[in-house]
Design an enzyme around this catalytic site. Sequence first.
Site, short mmCIF file in Angstrom:
data_model
loop_
_atom_site.label_atom_id
_atom_site.label_comp_id
_atom_site.label_asym_id
_atom_site.label_seq_id
_atom_site.Cartn_x
_atom_site.Cartn_y
_atom_site.Cartn_z
N SER A 144 61.72 57.29 104.41
CA SER A 144 61.63 57.74 105.80
C SER A 144 61.37 59.24 105.79
CB SER A 144 62.94 57.45 106.52
OG SER A 144 62.94 58.05 107.80
N TYR A 157 72.24 57.71 107.22
CA TYR A 157 70.85 57.25 107.07
C TYR A 157 70.02 58.32 106.34
CZ TYR A 157 66.23 55.43 108.22
OH TYR A 157 64.95 54.94 108.15
N1 LIG Z 1 61.39 51.68 112.28
C1 LIG Z 1 61.31 52.97 111.97
O1 LIG Z 1 61.13 53.84 112.83
C2 LIG Z 1 61.43 53.41 110.53
C3 LIG Z 1 61.17 54.74 110.24
C4 LIG Z 1 61.27 55.16 108.93
C5 LIG Z 1 61.59 54.28 107.93
N2 LIG Z 1 61.84 52.98 108.23
C6 LIG Z 1 62.21 52.09 107.15
O2 LIG Z 1 61.36 50.97 107.14
C7 LIG Z 1 62.05 49.85 106.59
C8 LIG Z 1 61.91 48.65 107.52
O3 LIG Z 1 62.53 49.00 108.74
P1 LIG Z 1 62.22 48.26 110.12
O4 LIG Z 1 62.15 49.33 111.14
O5 LIG Z 1 61.12 47.31 109.97
O6 LIG Z 1 63.61 47.51 110.35
P2 LIG Z 1 64.00 46.01 110.72
O7 LIG Z 1 63.07 45.45 111.71
O8 LIG Z 1 65.45 46.06 111.02
O9 LIG Z 1 63.77 45.26 109.33
C9 LIG Z 1 64.61 45.47 108.24
C10 LIG Z 1 64.30 44.43 107.19
O10 LIG Z 1 65.14 44.66 106.06
C11 LIG Z 1 65.80 43.45 105.73
N3 LIG Z 1 67.11 43.75 105.19
C12 LIG Z 1 68.06 44.59 105.67
N4 LIG Z 1 69.15 44.59 104.89
C13 LIG Z 1 68.87 43.74 103.88
C14 LIG Z 1 69.58 43.31 102.74
N5 LIG Z 1 70.83 43.75 102.46
N6 LIG Z 1 69.00 42.42 101.90
C15 LIG Z 1 67.75 41.96 102.15
N7 LIG Z 1 67.02 42.33 103.20
C16 LIG Z 1 67.58 43.21 104.05
C17 LIG Z 1 65.87 42.66 107.04
O11 LIG Z 1 65.89 41.28 106.77
P3 LIG Z 1 67.15 40.30 107.03
O12 LIG Z 1 67.77 40.72 108.31
O13 LIG Z 1 66.52 38.94 107.04
O14 LIG Z 1 68.01 40.52 105.84
C18 LIG Z 1 64.54 43.02 107.68
O15 LIG Z 1 63.52 42.17 107.20
C19 LIG Z 1 63.49 50.30 106.38
O16 LIG Z 1 63.68 50.67 105.04
C20 LIG Z 1 63.61 51.50 107.29
O17 LIG Z 1 64.59 52.42 106.89
C21 LIG Z 1 61.77 52.52 109.51
#
Ligand SMILES: NC(=O)c1ccc[n+]([C@@H]2O[C@H](COP(=O)([O-])OP(=O)(O)OC[C@H]3O[C@@H](n4cnc5c(N)ncnc54)[C@H](OP(=O)(O)O)[C@@H]3O)[C@@H](O)[C@H]2O)c1
Length: 266
Positions: A144, A157
Amino acid sequence: MSNLLASPTTLWLTGATSGIGKAVAEALLEEGHHIIATGRRKEAIEELASKGKGKVTVAPADTTSTSDLERVRGQLEENAPVQLAILNAGTCEYLEISDYRASVVEKNIMTNVVGTAHSVEAVLPSLRAARKKGLEARLVIVSSSAWWFPFGRAEGYGASKAALTYFAQSLRADLAREGIDVTVVSPGFVKTPLTDKNDFPMPFLISAEDAAQRIIKGLKKGKAEIQFPKRFTWMLRVLGNLPQGIIDRMAASMARDQNQQQENSR
Ligand SMILES: NC(=O)c1ccc[n+]([C@@H]2O[C@H](COP(=O)([O-])OP(=O)(O)OC[C@H]3O[C@@H](n4cnc5c(N)ncnc54)[C@H](OP(=O)(O)O)[C@@H]3O)[C@@H](O)[C@H]2O)c1
């Protein structure tokens, strides 16, 4: 440039059940790649598989569980060669300073850092096996840009993503001699279930589909660092390079406003 994804490629994707990971999965399936898809929710992976025309291997796992990952490691080896791993599973838990809990920091670190480190252990033998066959191999870690500025409430975070970026860049140094490339993805705000719960303004918010396209485009170019959207990441870079005293005053003022808003909404 990279030849990966130029023709059908087998890859491991964690966090494939929601948000950015799901959008990446859908876009890559559209291009005909084979995805070994991981997340904790098996039914969500099965739903992806039902649309995946036989191109999805259902590999549910909690990435903080070594026994779950041992099972996935077997699935990765059965599906050799696996040339690409996109380690995207992550969480974002904010701290309430008036009710300080170290467990919030622990949860972020466990999922984002320790879970990713265990995932690397599960996939590294497969990437090494691909290299032995003379194939390109790449490890992608979704971090991130949030940690480039000390945002209030993001102690857990931000610390986890700072650690994760260091981890990935250090791995890049160690894996270079084996020819395994490491890419760090540093998104700004992306609209997903993770950010839907945010109660503060998210400048330059983009869709998960847009984020997925930017990630895939960067991977096809063989980029080591993929950062987007540029307007946001440049702004953070500039802010993060100001003298520390100015950063501290700005960060404290932003945190004060946020905490005030929180209190007013109670
Ligand atoms: N959205 C943003 O603005 C943003 C910005 C910067 C970085 N990111 C990064 O991008 C990545 C994806 O985020 P997102 O925004 O798409 O979030 P999201 O919609 O909440 O998706 C998170 C994913 O991670 C999986 N997950 C979480 N904990 C897990 C665990 N212990 N074991 C296996 N799978 C796990 C969840 O699957 P299950 O629930 O099925 O386990 C889900 O598929 C993350 O690393 C986040 O920090 C996001």
